[in-house]
Design an enzyme around this catalytic site. Structure first.
Site, PDB file in Angstrom:
ATOM      1  N   HIS A 169     -13.895  28.042  28.686  1.00 16.58           N
ATOM      2  CA  HIS A 169     -13.064  29.249  28.741  1.00 16.58           C
ATOM      3  C   HIS A 169     -12.049  29.037  29.861  1.00 16.58           C
ATOM      4  CE1 HIS A 169     -15.702  31.973  26.311  1.00 16.58           C
ATOM      5  NE2 HIS A 169     -16.605  31.074  26.665  1.00 16.58           N
ATOM      6  N   VAL A 205     -21.835  30.066  20.964  1.00 15.04           N
ATOM      7  CA  VAL A 205     -21.677  29.079  19.897  1.00 15.04           C
ATOM      8  C   VAL A 205     -22.188  27.736  20.424  1.00 15.04           C
ATOM      9  CG1 VAL A 205     -20.018  27.884  18.394  1.00 15.04           C
ATOM     10  CG2 VAL A 205     -19.638  30.283  19.002  1.00 15.04           C
ATOM     11  N   HIS A 228     -17.512  24.413  24.702  1.00 17.34           N
ATOM     12  CA  HIS A 228     -16.196  25.025  24.859  1.00 17.34           C
ATOM     13  C   HIS A 228     -16.010  25.489  26.293  1.00 17.34           C
ATOM     14  CE1 HIS A 228     -18.968  28.207  23.562  1.00 17.34           C
ATOM     15  NE2 HIS A 228     -18.183  29.096  24.152  1.00 17.34           N
TER      16      HIS A 228
END
Length: 148
Positions: free
Chosen positions: A95, A89, A93
């Site tokens: 993880h 995406v 982000h």
């Protein structure tokens, strides 16, 4: 066009939220590498790590460290792992996941077959542990809402 993560943050797509503040949210991934695996995502649509302002990177790192410490204690893992890839995406982000060894830290180990009930249970377990660790102000009132 809004990213998948913006749609989750905006409530257009369901999410399992464990953290929310003015800069970012954290929610369970639907393809965890280990139980308790979450994504820490800025509310702003920043395509990748190298495009993020320093203050956002610093904030995401602190939130990831906070969540990682709770994951490590809650799941009895020797380490909390942080992975930044971002190919799935185009919205930055991180993880964050409990980890037992380096060989397991690969997206090839991501499980897309985990039942929704198990994903809910792991997210709720992390939410409870975050509250117990003193982070109640950042744990959303409900699993499905990024609002505080």
């Amino acid at each position: 066009m809004a990213t998948l993560f913006t749609k989750i943050i905006d409530g257009e797509i369901p999410g399992r939220f464990v953290w929310a503040d003015e800069v970012c949210v954290a929610f369970a991934t639907i393809a965890p590498i280990t139980p308790g695996h979450v994504l820490v995502v800025p509310r702003a649509e920043i395509p990748e790590l190298t495009q993020a302002p320093d203050d956002v990177v610093a904030h995401l790192a602190v939130v990831a460290r906070t969540i990682g410490a709770v994951q490590q204690a809650e799941w009895g893992a020797p380490r909390a792992a942080l992975l930044v890839a971002g190919f799935e995406v185009a919205h930055l982000h991180l993880h964050v996941l409990p980890a037992w060894d380096e060989s397991s830290l690969t997206f090839a180990n991501a499980r897309s077959d985990v039942p929704a009930e198990a994903l809910d249970a792991a997210a709720e377990r992390l939410r409870t542990a975050l509250r117990t660790a003193g982070h109640t102000d950042h744990v959303p009132a409900t699993l499905g809402s990024p609002a505080l």
